[in-house]
Design a protein around this motif. Structure first.
Motif, PDB file in Angstrom:
ATOM      1  N   VAL A  43      -7.726   6.905 -16.441  1.00 16.48           N
ATOM      2  CA  VAL A  43      -7.231   5.629 -17.177  1.00 16.48           C
ATOM      3  C   VAL A  43      -8.049   5.189 -18.230  1.00 16.48           C
ATOM      4  CG1 VAL A  43      -6.981   3.419 -16.615  1.00 16.48           C
ATOM      5  CG2 VAL A  43      -6.269   4.881 -14.979  1.00 16.48           C
ATOM      6  N   ARG A  47      -6.320   4.535 -21.987  1.00 10.97           N
ATOM      7  CA  ARG A  47      -6.536   3.462 -22.548  1.00 10.97           C
ATOM      8  C   ARG A  47      -6.915   3.625 -23.974  1.00 10.97           C
ATOM      9  NH1 ARG A  47      -8.590  -1.044 -18.045  1.00 10.97           N
ATOM     10  NH2 ARG A  47      -6.744  -0.781 -16.591  1.00 10.97           N
ATOM     11  N   GLU A  70       0.862   3.196 -10.454  1.00  9.10           N
ATOM     12  CA  GLU A  70      -0.136   2.503 -11.089  1.00  9.10           C
ATOM     13  C   GLU A  70      -0.698   3.485 -12.242  1.00  9.10           C
ATOM     14  OE1 GLU A  70      -1.819  -0.913 -10.709  1.00  9.10           O
ATOM     15  OE2 GLU A  70       0.247  -0.699  -9.909  1.00  9.10           O
ATOM     16  N   LYS A  73       1.904   3.553 -15.223  1.00  8.60           N
ATOM     17  CA  LYS A  73       1.801   2.160 -15.866  1.00  8.60           C
ATOM     18  C   LYS A  73       0.642   2.351 -16.830  1.00  8.60           C
ATOM     19  CE  LYS A  73       3.181  -0.864 -12.293  1.00  8.60           C
ATOM     20  NZ  LYS A  73       2.767  -1.833 -11.277  1.00  8.60           N
ATOM     21  N   GLU A  74      -0.288   3.324 -16.566  1.00  9.08           N
ATOM     22  CA  GLU A  74      -1.621   3.241 -17.493  1.00  9.08           C
ATOM     23  C   GLU A  74      -1.333   4.345 -18.587  1.00  9.08           C
ATOM     24  OE1 GLU A  74      -4.362   1.291 -18.022  1.00  9.08           O
ATOM     25  OE2 GLU A  74      -4.086   0.120 -16.100  1.00  9.08           O
ATOM     26  N   THR A 304      -9.638  -0.848 -24.384  1.00  5.62           N
ATOM     27  CA  THR A 304      -8.890  -0.160 -25.235  1.00  5.62           C
ATOM     28  C   THR A 304      -9.818   0.094 -26.320  1.00  5.62           C
ATOM     29  OG1 THR A 304      -8.149  -2.408 -26.201  1.00  5.62           O
ATOM     30  CG2 THR A 304      -6.532  -1.509 -24.425  1.00  5.62           C
TER      31      THR A 304
END
Length: 338
Positions: A43, A47, A70, A73-74, A304
């Protein structure tokens, strides 16, 4: 199949973390979230804009679906993830909420779907479309099958000429014998390119005390770059040609230390994949480790690109002000992998 910048594998669990401070048996309210060292790293890289894949096996149950959704979604690629067909379930963990110190964690993962992952499940083509492999010492602790899978993945990626990073992530409670843990983790660590132990982990694995001596032990085995997390003091790094200590970042308030080591690994790997220097990579590792401890969940603090840049700029302004005032600045960042 699209190319991947990096791939990783391991067990992800459904985490239920306490919403109130206290011992787990007294807590009444929990919130569900995703947990797992390797999926945290996946993740974190996603990001930052990398194409990253995560491979595992999850139960054919609602929590397995939760984990996949989950991650998707990432922006993490889950194409190679398997669903169990033998009734094995997705693992669970409970985590307490604390004001200071480390939270209490209780695992329910013995016999989980992920622990049944074995070399016959290894998707060679999927892994070889990735330029980099990230591993931790957790999968080999879960079962003999996952241990064999770990060595299979390492061998395949080495033969393909890929770079490999390794975070030992020692979990004493997952190993039946400490001697077996030390032997197995060192077998893996001696074959990778980038190795990221905490100081206490390095001491446990080598019997040596000083960061440079620990780094030298692995460099002599063929590791190209060793970074040793020193907690509030930052991190020591060494390669064949370079070495140094990079100070950590000041942290306003430590909320949760879990996941800080994963954030640290994300920072170093992402910077190296971006082509930055060793020192710049450790700086980014310290930065993301600091962001991680200021957030409640395992993944909440993973930034991010824009958030990372804002944090680095703010830290630079703060250090400049402190320098003008003549203060001796010592950053703090909790990074020890627990």
């Amino acid at each position: 199949m699209k190319a991947l910048d990096a791939v990783t594998f391991g067990e992800s669990m459904a985490m239920f973390y306490a919403k109130e401070v206290g011992e787990l048996h007294r807590v009444n309210t929990f919130q569900k979230a995703l947990a797992g060292a390797e999926s945290n790293v996946a993740v974190g890289l996603a990001r930052l804009g990398f194409n990253v894949g995560w491979m595992s096996k999850v139960g054919a149950d609602s929590l397995g679906t939760f984990i996949l959704e989950e991650l998707q979604k990432e922006g993490v690629d889950t194409e190679a993830v398997l669903r169990s067909n033998d009734g094995s379930k997705t693992g669970i963990l409970l985590k307490s909420k604390v004001i200071d110190g480390d939270p209490d964690i209780t695992y329910y993962r013995k016999g989980s779907a992920a622990s049944t992952l074995n070399p016959n499940d290894f998707p060679l083509d999927y892994f070889q479309k990735a330029g980099h492999l990230h591993m931790t010492g957790i999968p080999p602790a879960l079962s003999s099958e996952m241990r064999a899978f770990s060595f299979r993945a390492l061998q395949a990626m080495k033969e393909a000429g890929k770079t490999i990073s390794f975070d030992p992530n020692l979990r004493l409670q997952l190993w039946e014998e400490e001697e077996d843990m030390i032997h197995t983790v060192n077998q893996l660590a001696s074959q990778v390119d980038w190795f990221f132990p905490g100081l206490a982990e390095g001491q446990k694995l080598t019997g040596l005390q000083e960061p440079e001596a620990i780094a030298d032990a692995y460099l002599q085995k063929g590791v190209k770059f060793v970074v040793i997390k020193l907690g509030a003091a930052g991190a020591f790094f060494k390669s064949a040609a370079h070495q140094g200590i990079v100070e950590g970042f000041e942290v306003d308030h430590v909320v949760d230390t879990v996941g800080a080591g994963d954030g640290f690994a994300v920072g170093i790997m992402s910077a190296l994949l971006d082509g930055l220097s060793y020192e710049e990579s450790v700086t980014r590792g310290n930065a993301i480790g600091a962001l991680a401890v200021m957030s409640p969940g395992d993944m909440d603090g993973l930034p991010t690109r824009e958030e990372l840049q804002a944090f680095l700029q703010q830290a630079k302004r703060h250090n400049r002000r402190e320098h003008v005032k003549g203060d001796d600045v010592h950053g703090e960042s909790s990074q020890f992998n627990r």
